[in-house]
Motif scaffolding. Structure first.
Motif, short mmCIF file in Angstrom:
data_model
loop_
_atom_site.label_atom_id
_atom_site.label_comp_id
_atom_site.label_asym_id
_atom_site.label_seq_id
_atom_site.Cartn_x
_atom_site.Cartn_y
_atom_site.Cartn_z
N VAL A 156 0.87 -1.18 0.00
CA VAL A 156 0.00 0.00 0.00
C VAL A 156 0.90 1.23 0.00
N GLY A 157 0.72 2.05 -1.02
CA GLY A 157 1.68 3.12 -1.30
C GLY A 157 2.64 2.65 -2.38
N GLY A 158 2.17 1.73 -3.20
CA GLY A 158 3.00 1.11 -4.22
C GLY A 158 3.48 2.06 -5.30
N GLY A 159 2.87 3.25 -5.41
CA GLY A 159 3.32 4.24 -6.38
C GLY A 159 4.47 5.07 -5.90
N SER A 160 4.98 4.78 -4.71
CA SER A 160 6.11 5.52 -4.17
C SER A 160 7.35 5.32 -5.03
N THR A 161 8.20 6.35 -5.09
CA THR A 161 9.47 6.18 -5.81
C THR A 161 10.40 5.22 -5.06
N VAL A 170 5.66 3.33 -11.98
CA VAL A 170 6.34 2.42 -11.05
C VAL A 170 6.02 0.97 -11.38
N GLY A 171 4.76 0.70 -11.70
CA GLY A 171 4.36 -0.67 -12.04
C GLY A 171 5.06 -1.18 -13.29
N GLY A 172 5.21 -0.31 -14.28
CA GLY A 172 5.90 -0.72 -15.50
C GLY A 172 7.34 -1.09 -15.23
N LEU A 173 8.05 -0.25 -14.45
CA LEU A 173 9.43 -0.56 -14.11
C LEU A 173 9.50 -1.83 -13.27
N ALA A 174 8.57 -2.00 -12.35
CA ALA A 174 8.57 -3.19 -11.50
C ALA A 174 8.48 -4.46 -12.34
N ARG A 175 7.62 -4.46 -13.33
CA ARG A 175 7.49 -5.65 -14.19
C ARG A 175 8.77 -5.90 -14.98
N ARG A 176 9.41 -4.82 -15.43
CA ARG A 176 10.64 -4.99 -16.20
C ARG A 176 11.78 -5.52 -15.32
N LYS A 203 16.80 -0.77 -10.93
CA LYS A 203 16.66 0.45 -10.15
C LYS A 203 17.81 1.39 -10.50
N PRO A 204 17.52 2.69 -10.73
CA PRO A 204 18.58 3.62 -11.10
C PRO A 204 19.45 3.98 -9.91
N ALA A 205 20.68 4.39 -10.18
CA ALA A 205 21.62 4.75 -9.11
C ALA A 205 21.08 5.92 -8.28
N LEU A 206 20.32 6.81 -8.91
CA LEU A 206 19.79 7.98 -8.20
C LEU A 206 18.92 7.57 -7.01
N LEU A 207 18.30 6.39 -7.10
CA LEU A 207 17.39 5.96 -6.04
C LEU A 207 18.11 5.82 -4.71
N ALA A 208 19.41 5.55 -4.73
CA ALA A 208 20.18 5.41 -3.49
C ALA A 208 20.18 6.71 -2.70
N ARG A 209 20.04 7.86 -3.37
CA ARG A 209 20.02 9.16 -2.70
C ARG A 209 18.64 9.51 -2.16
N ARG A 210 17.63 8.73 -2.54
CA ARG A 210 16.25 9.00 -2.12
C ARG A 210 16.03 8.62 -0.66
N GLU A 245 10.59 10.36 -14.16
CA GLU A 245 10.93 10.47 -15.58
C GLU A 245 11.76 9.27 -16.02
N MET A 246 12.69 8.84 -15.16
CA MET A 246 13.49 7.65 -15.47
C MET A 246 12.61 6.40 -15.54
N TYR A 247 11.68 6.29 -14.58
CA TYR A 247 10.82 5.10 -14.53
C TYR A 247 9.98 4.97 -15.80
N GLY A 248 9.70 6.09 -16.46
CA GLY A 248 8.90 6.05 -17.68
C GLY A 248 9.66 5.58 -18.90
N ASP A 249 10.98 5.41 -18.79
CA ASP A 249 11.79 4.95 -19.91
C ASP A 249 11.59 3.44 -20.08
N PRO A 250 11.02 2.99 -21.18
CA PRO A 250 10.75 1.55 -21.34
C PRO A 250 12.01 0.71 -21.42
N ALA A 251 13.18 1.35 -21.62
CA ALA A 251 14.43 0.59 -21.67
C ALA A 251 15.01 0.34 -20.28
N LEU A 252 14.52 1.08 -19.26
CA LEU A 252 15.05 0.91 -17.90
C LEU A 252 14.46 -0.35 -17.28
N ASP A 253 15.33 -1.26 -16.86
CA ASP A 253 14.85 -2.50 -16.25
C ASP A 253 15.62 -2.85 -14.98
#
Length: 421
Positions: A6-11, A45-51, A287-294, A277-285
């Motif tokens: 619950v809160g699955g749309g979180s970055t 977020v769901g799209g990236l999760a599936r990838r 977690k991006p390095a930026l997420l570590a700073r989140r 914006e990164m999560y919307g890239d269909p080539a990203l499969d």
């Protein structure tokens, strides 16, 4: 096995997904449901999760929905990671307390109380719906303020355990400094959520050799730098406080800093926009390095370990969690929620025995526990006087003039989220 976030749309979520994919042998999820009312974020977020699942060969199905009841239906465990009011509310929590010369922070002080008041009623409603869907489901709470929220869940009779990533962060950091595997590090981690001290660092388990003195001698400068506290203070304490203790041990210094730089909320908001914006890239499969700073480092490993222990009895036998005190710390009520090492399994979490706590830490812990009791009362029953009492009890406030002003500010900034205001 079905698990719902619950809160699955979180970055944050791709960090969690990455852990579920890597550690699928520990926690074999067949269906993962991401629930969030923000359809645009959830889609990204769901799209990236599936990838991520596809890249790592995870066979589980990922479902996204805004329908909470459908999402929790039949779930074996529900992980809560919601933020009522979003980053806009966090921005307020971090700014208006500074006007009184008090720390502005989303889980500590007046800002933390505001977040508790917004969050507890929402979480209890979610938990009631989870119980109706599956009375045996476990609720894992990662929603701040974790101690107060978990206490609300347990008081209402829910099968709940609170989780924070502070302890696993220390475990990983100390393992790196000592050049051992994280599984070899057992922490004597004592206190409340966001108010804890590492009083021993043991090799091999609860009865292992305490290497904390050697750790402080050999790596004290690095640890002090991580905490933004002076090395001599750590030497005098002989323990490692969590970085949240800086709000208490260097309050005025922190306030001066917070007044002269952008809020953490504004930084996170900008970062979230970049991440989405990164999560919307269909080539990203991955977690991006930026997420570590989140924030939320090692959150996924901690969540997988806890869920596996609760659902299957696997995972680490001892984990740092938030659960009822039940006599563990004799200077606190039994129904206080503490953050300590516990034996965790399908029947829940049982705190391990704790060596006597130094009065220096016990006193502050008891004070903040009293505040949390008053904060929960205010969150459950509402009322200006209850808000004032909680603020007056908080050791970072404690003066009636400040408590009066902060009560007015809290209510003014949160009326839309408080049904009773």
């Amino acid at each position: 096995m079905k698990l719902t976030v619950v809160g699955g749309g979180s970055t944050y979520t791709p960090e969690l997904i990455d852990g579920f994919a890597r550690l699928r042998d520990t926690l074999p999820i067949e269906e993962l449901v991401l629930v969030d009312p923000a359809a645009d974020r959830l889609e990204l977020v769901g799209g990236l999760a599936r990838r991520i699942f596809a890249r790592q060969g995870h066979p589980g199905r990922i479902v996204t929905t805004a329908d909470l009841d459908a999402g929790v239906d039949g779930a074996d465990a529900v992980l809560l990671q919601l933020r009522v009011g979003g980053q806009a509310a966090r921005q307020q929590d971090e700014t208006w307390p500074l006007e009184c010369g008090c720390v502005g922070q989303e889980t500590t002080g007046a800002g933390g109380l505001a977040k508790a008041l917004r969050t507890v009623p929402v979480v209890l409603d979610i938990a009631d719906r989870v119980r109706r869907a599956n009375p045996r489901a476990w609720i894992i709470d990662f929603t701040n303020p974790v101690g107060i929220v978990t206490r609300a869940l347990l008081r209402a009779g829910h099968r709940a355990v609170g989780l924070c990533n502070v302890a696993i962060g220390f475990q990983r950091r100390f393992a790196g400094l000592l050049d051992v595997t994280p599984s070899e590090i057992h922490l004597d981690h004592v206190g409340l959520n966001h108010l804890t001290w590492e009083t021993a660092v043991r090799l091999g388990g609860p009865e292992g050799e305490d290497v904390l003195p050697a750790l402080l001698t050999g790596h004290g400068d690095a640890i002090a730098a991580d905490l933004h506290l002076p090395r001599p203070l750590l030497d005098r304490l002989g323990v490692v406080p969590s970085y949240y203790l800086r709000y208490y041990y260097a309050h005025d210094e922190v306030v001066r800093e917070l007044r002269t730089k952008p809020s953490r909320a504004s930084e996170v908001a900008r970062m979230e926009q970049q991440l989405l914006e990164m999560y919307g890239d269909p080539a990203l499969d991955e977690k991006p390095a930026l997420l570590a700073r989140r924030g939320g480092a090692y959150y996924s490993e901690a969540a997988v370990d806890l869920a596996a222990a609760l659902l299957t009895g696997s995972g680490s036998p001892y984990q740092v969690v938030n659960t009822y005190n039940d006599g563990t710390l004799p200077f606190l009520p039994d129904d206080a929620v503490i953050e300590v090492q516990a034996a965790v399994g399908p029947k829940g979490a049982t705190p391990l025995p704790v060596t006597p706590v130094d009065p220096l830490y016990a006193g502050l812990t008891a004070n903040v526990t009293a505040y949390e009791d008053l904060a929960l009362d205010a969150a459950l029953r509402g009322g200006r006087d209850r808000v004032f009492r909680a603020l007056l009890a908080h050791p970072l406030i404690g003066q009636y003039a400040y408590a009066e002003t902060l009560t007015d500010e809290l209510l003014a900034h949160n009326r839309e989220h408080l049904a009773w205001a």
